[in-house]
Design a protein around this motif. Structure first.
Motif, mmCIF file in Angstrom:
data_model
loop_
_atom_site.group_PDB
_atom_site.id
_atom_site.type_symbol
_atom_site.label_atom_id
_atom_site.label_comp_id
_atom_site.label_asym_id
_atom_site.label_seq_id
_atom_site.Cartn_x
_atom_site.Cartn_y
_atom_site.Cartn_z
ATOM 1 N N ALA A 1 1.333 4.092 -2.880
ATOM 2 C CA ALA A 1 1.095 5.530 -2.713
ATOM 3 C C ALA A 1 2.279 6.327 -3.247
ATOM 4 C CB ALA A 1 0.857 5.845 -1.232
ATOM 5 N N VAL A 2 3.483 5.859 -2.911
ATOM 6 C CA VAL A 2 4.684 6.572 -3.356
ATOM 7 C C VAL A 2 4.807 6.500 -4.875
ATOM 8 C CG1 VAL A 2 7.197 6.553 -3.294
ATOM 9 C CG2 VAL A 2 5.899 6.268 -1.176
ATOM 10 N N ALA B 1 0.830 -1.203 0.000
ATOM 11 C CA ALA B 1 0.000 0.000 0.000
ATOM 12 C C ALA B 1 0.864 1.252 0.000
ATOM 13 C CB ALA B 1 -0.928 -0.009 1.213
ATOM 14 N N SER B 2 1.924 1.265 0.860
ATOM 15 C CA SER B 2 2.747 2.479 0.946
ATOM 16 C C SER B 2 3.570 2.665 -0.319
ATOM 17 C CB SER B 2 3.627 2.426 2.186
ATOM 18 O OG SER B 2 4.633 1.455 2.023
ATOM 19 N N VAL B 3 4.101 1.554 -0.837
ATOM 20 C CA VAL B 3 4.858 1.668 -2.084
ATOM 21 C C VAL B 3 3.927 2.159 -3.188
ATOM 22 C CG1 VAL B 3 6.044 0.358 -3.875
ATOM 23 C CG2 VAL B 3 6.615 -0.019 -1.483
#
Lengths: 803, 126
Positions: free
Chosen positions: A322-323, A318-320
């Motif tokens: 978003a980035v 999820a964080s990757v």
């Protein structure tokens, strides 16, 4: 770095140093306590982290060495002996000294590197073998093939490359910083690196942010080159011999390249093998932001590939994701952004499998490789992307429009650290305000007497009352800010007691009580020196050696207790020891021998009074007293210091059982209330607290006893003195009618003073006498009055001594 | 406005990072350890766009914090920059394994950190 940052660092570092000192001593007392060691390590670690922000390498080195020691202690590889602790503490003392230096001059002086080396060597010599945190730089250099501490930039080498290299053993890391004028000196840095024997990896980058185009100087080389080579060190040195001054070489151990290289059994997440990696384009024409985006893309790739426990996978994806969305937006790869949700869903579903995302990242990296554009399945979009990438605007400068949030109080910190100097300034201003407001009553009087406008006078008085109230509240508020725990004056004691008792071969336990009691910062700092003196005396002369103590039936470990508490508007501090105590008879004899007392006076002295003799000037000197009474040096100095802070000091002692010294100090001492009295043509001030009452007395009520005068007040006989006489002023004309009498009390003694007139009470700021005047103990100080006159304030205690 | 949470037990480092981020228009809050950071992250009405996290902290360290974040519905997608004094590759590897999106060695290059932070949260667009 901003001055504000340095200020914050100094304050934090001092706090940490204090913590370190306290923890270290606790650790020594309680043995190897894991929590204590941990806290100690953390404090030192935090100190190191902060210092790294500033250009103070010698400082950081010493802290680093201390951290390494504690790290080994924490891991059980090293046991701290008292000698180690001595070294550690003295290193921290040096750190404290450097903090002072930083505060006063902003940098460390020239000797710092040498001093640092000495401390670092001493500390490093404590370090046991085994720990990987003990690489001594000098040692590593002397041994040709031993690996060095890996350079920071090793992280820039892609993980895959590092793993690959690690399998082939150690390699040489090269940091090449070409001379700015190298293009004119016949050097070709690019060629030099490209022809390096067994070149394994290299990267070129600007040493500093690129300047604006107008300021750009293409003839100045500001490039830095990083490289790894697998050739022998000798070969690398030889190849770079002409630029050796611009080169930093270090040998990197295989284990530093990739610590996880060996345990291949671990369930690593591997990307789909068919996806081949795209390395960063070497092209220097790329826009700096784009370059950075590509680096971040690589970091996301490494992140996706890193080993993972299943619970963390969804979050990582999820964080990757978003980035990636942000990064792809910057690169304008809208087609890839469109694919993102599907790729994310796919990756989330299969724990540890992010093939789709990795493929996207590689595509993005591939597209930014300008020299060889790959045929793309979507040629139209591809063209748009490559066309826009190079013309990307410089974003950092354009996006600064947002102003810092104002009025978001709930987000701000509750506790504010303020420089003590600023509060002092505020206090001074409040002090001046209090004095300035005193001018209004004078003005009111002039309005009536000089200008005959009574209503105006009344109005001025009304305003004075308002101003007075505000000024008083303000003073109270500022005082509140200046209150600090007296414990801050105790902080040095654990260390002091430890050091001195070790030196004297005594065993002493220090007990502190009531450290939270608060008093004005100045009072606390005035307290510091006398307290140290008293504690030192207790250690030196009060507490006996263990064998003496056992002989007299006491436990071998002596006790010193420092207790503080508040009583009304004073703070009371008690220093108590269970040592040998003092003998009043010996003190009396000593005082008589020194000629301080007559024989008759000696007879009249109670034991309690005799003990106070120790405070008499000229009474105690080290050699004469320490062997007699067990009490000692310069107690008159202590008394004077305490009295200067408007405090009192009393001593109580029982032979064989111990001694107690009691200090009493005002909570704060900035504004003093004085009463103005008139003698002859002069006004004097008397500290309000000492005035018991004022009265008018018919002349004939004065009693004569031999050549002394006295009055009887409510059946109490009070000695009466004429102030003009005491002060040696010309005798005023014999008064008609009643006498103005001031009844004053100092300690337990009350007496009456005849003055010519008693005026109002005023708030003043008492300034101690300076220069030659400071040797007149008769005056407590001077004060500026509202009408500009200077008032001499009497020290009644001294006056009493003259009687 | 982008919001960042700066997590570090060293006040000086927090201030440094706060100044850097505020200078590029971030709204910055601070936490002194992992537990505080989690509490702030979970209780804030306006979610954070970025966590800037130190590794070595009392109570709950940076690795643990990021691991907790990656398992939390609310915080799992927030980009994390990890900053540490550990310059050996092991530090970076561990950070990426727990789920950090970028690993920097302390003291971080200020100008670079500013750009990286902006890129990670999408504060730079075409």
């Amino acid at each position: 770095m901003s001055a504000q940052l340095l200020e914050a660092f100094l304050a934090e570092a001092r706090e940490l140093l204090e913590q370190i000192g306290t923890l270290a001593l606790e650790l020594e007392q309680q043995g190897q306590d894991a929590d204590l060691i941990n806290s100690l390590f953390r404090a030192v670690h935090t100190l190191k982290g902060g210092s790294g922000l500033f250009d103070i390498v010698p400082f950081t080195q010493v802290v680093h060495a201390a951290e390494d020691i504690l790290s080994q202690v924490r891991e059980g590889q090293l046991e701290l002996t008292p000698e180690h602790m001595d070294q550690l503490l003295s290193a921290m003392d040096q750190i404290g000294f450097w903090l002072d230096q930083l505060e006063s001059s902003g940098t460390l002086d020239d000797q710092a590197p040498a001093i640092s080396e000495r401390f670092t060597l001493a500390l490093r010599s404590i370090l046991g073998g085994g720990g990987d945190s003990a690489p001594s730089d000098s040692a590593a250099e002397s041994e040709e093939a031993a690996p060095d501490a890996p350079p920071d930039w090793l992280l820039r080498v892609p993980e895959a490359k590092r793993t690959e290299l690690a399998q082939q053993g150690n390699c040489i890391a090269i940091l090449y910083t070409p001379d700015e004028q190298c293009f004119f000196q016949g050097h070709d840095p690019l060629l030099t690196i490209n022809t390096l024997p067994n070149l394994a990896w290299w990267q070129i980058a600007a040493r500093e942010p690129w300047p604006e185009l107008e300021a750009f100087d293409p003839y100045r080389c500001v490039l830095g080159i990083l490289a790894l080579s697998q050739a022998p060190l000798e070969d690398v040195r030889h190849h770079l011999r002409y630029v050796s001054d611009q080169i930093e070489l270090s040998i990197v151990a295989a284990s530093d390249l990739d610590p996880d290289a060996t345990p291949a059994a671990a369930p690593t997440v591997e990307d789909a093998p068919e996806v081949s990696d795209q390395e960063l384009p070497d092209d220097q024409t790329l826009n700096a932001t784009t370059q950075l985006v590509l680096e971040l893309l690589q970091e996301q790739r490494d992140c996706l590939r890193a080993q993972v426990v299943p619970e963390l996978w969804t979050g990582r994806v999820a964080s990757v994701g978003a980035v990636l969305r942000h990064l792809l937006t910057v690169l304008n790869h809208e087609d890839l952004i469109a694919q993102l949700p599907e790729a994310l869903a796919q990756s989330t579903a299969n724990s540890g499998q992010a093939a789709a995302l990795l493929e996207m990242i590689n595509q993005a990296l591939e597209r930014s490789r300008p020299p060889a554009p790959q045929p793309s399945p979507e040629p139209a979009l591809e063209a748009a992307a490559s066309a826009e990438t190079p013309t990307e605007p410089e974003p950092t400068t354009e996006r600064r429009q947002t102003q810092p949030a104002a009025g978001k109080d709930d987000n701000r910190q509750r506790v504010l650290k303020v420089d003590a100097e600023r509060i002092d300034t505020l206090m001074d201003l409040v002090g001046e305000l209090i004095v300035a407001k005193n001018a209004l009553p004078f003005l009111a009087r002039r309005a009536v007497e000089e200008f005959k406008i009574r209503p105006l006078s009344k109005e001025i008085k009304g305003h004075f009352n308002i101003l007075n109230r505000i000024a008083e509240e303000m003073q109270g508020a500022v005082m509140q800010v200046r209150m600090i725990p007296v414990g801050t004056a105790f902080q040095r004691f654990p260390r002091l007691v430890r050091d001195i008792s070790r030196k004297l071969g005594k065993q002493v336990q220090l007990e502190l009580q009531g450290e939270d009691t608060e008093a004005d910062k100045n009072v606390v700092s005035d307290l510091s020196d006398p307290l140290i003196h008293l504690v030192r005396n207790a250690l030196d002369h009060g507490i006996e050696t263990p064998s003496e103590r056992i002989e007299s039936g006491k436990p071998p470990t002596g006790r010193i207790r420092i207790k503080a508490h508040q009583q009304e508007d004073r703070v009371l501090i008690e220093i108590n020891d269970d040592g040998r105590g003092m003998d009043p008879t010996v003190l009396k004899r000593k005082a008589y021998e020194k000629g301080l007392l007559t024989e008759e006076a000696l007879e009249r002295l109670t034991d309690q009074e005799a003990l106070q003799l120790i405070f008499a000037a000229g009474f105690s000197t080290a050699e004469s007293i320490s062997d007699l009474s067990g009490r000692g040096v310069g107690m008159d100095v202590v008394r004077n210091a305490v009295q200067r802070a408007s405090g009192d000091i009393i001593l109580d002692s029982t032979l064989g059982l111990g001694t107690t010294v009691r200090l009493s100090l005002p909570l704060s001492m900035t504004v003093t209330q004085v009463m103005i009295i008139r003698v002859g043509d002069e006004d004097f001030g008397v500290i309000f607290d000492t005035v018991r009452e004022t009265l008018r007395l018919p002349q004939n009520e004065v009693q004569r006893i031999k050549q002394h005068e006295a009055i009887i007040l409510r059946e109490r006989l009070l000695p009466l003195h004429r102030l003009d006489h005491l002060l040696g002023l010309p005798e005023t004309s014999p008064q008609q009618g009643d006498l103005s009498v001031l009844v004053v009390g100092v300690g337990s003694t009350d007496f009456a003073l005849v003055v010519d007139d008693v005026r109002e009470g005023v708030d003043v700021i008492l300034k101690p006498l300076e220069g030659v005047m400071s040797s007149f103990p008769l005056y407590a100080g001077t004060a500026l009055l509202g009408d500009g006159r200077v008032l001499l304030v009497l020290n009644l205690k001294e006056l009493l001594q003259c009687l | 406005m982008k919001r960042a949470l700066v997590v570090d037990d060293a006040l000086t480092v927090r201030l440094y990072h706060r100044q850097l981020l505020e200078a590029i228009g971030f709204e910055v809050e601070e936490a002194a350890n992992g537990i505080e950071a989690l509490e702030k992250g979970l209780s804030t009405p306006t979610p954070f766009d970025l966590f800037l996290v130190d590794v070595n902290m009392p109570k709950m360290d940076g690795y643990r914090l990021v691991a907790e974040m990656r398992q939390s519905q609310e915080l799992q997608a927030i980009p994390v920059i990890m900053v540490s004094t550990e310059s050996r590759p092991r530090g970076r590897d561990l950070a990426l394994q727990t789920g950090a999106n970028l690993y920097l060695v302390k003291p971080a290059n200020g100008a670079l950190l500013q750009q990286q932070a902006q890129l990670l949260v999408g504060a730079i667009e075409q």
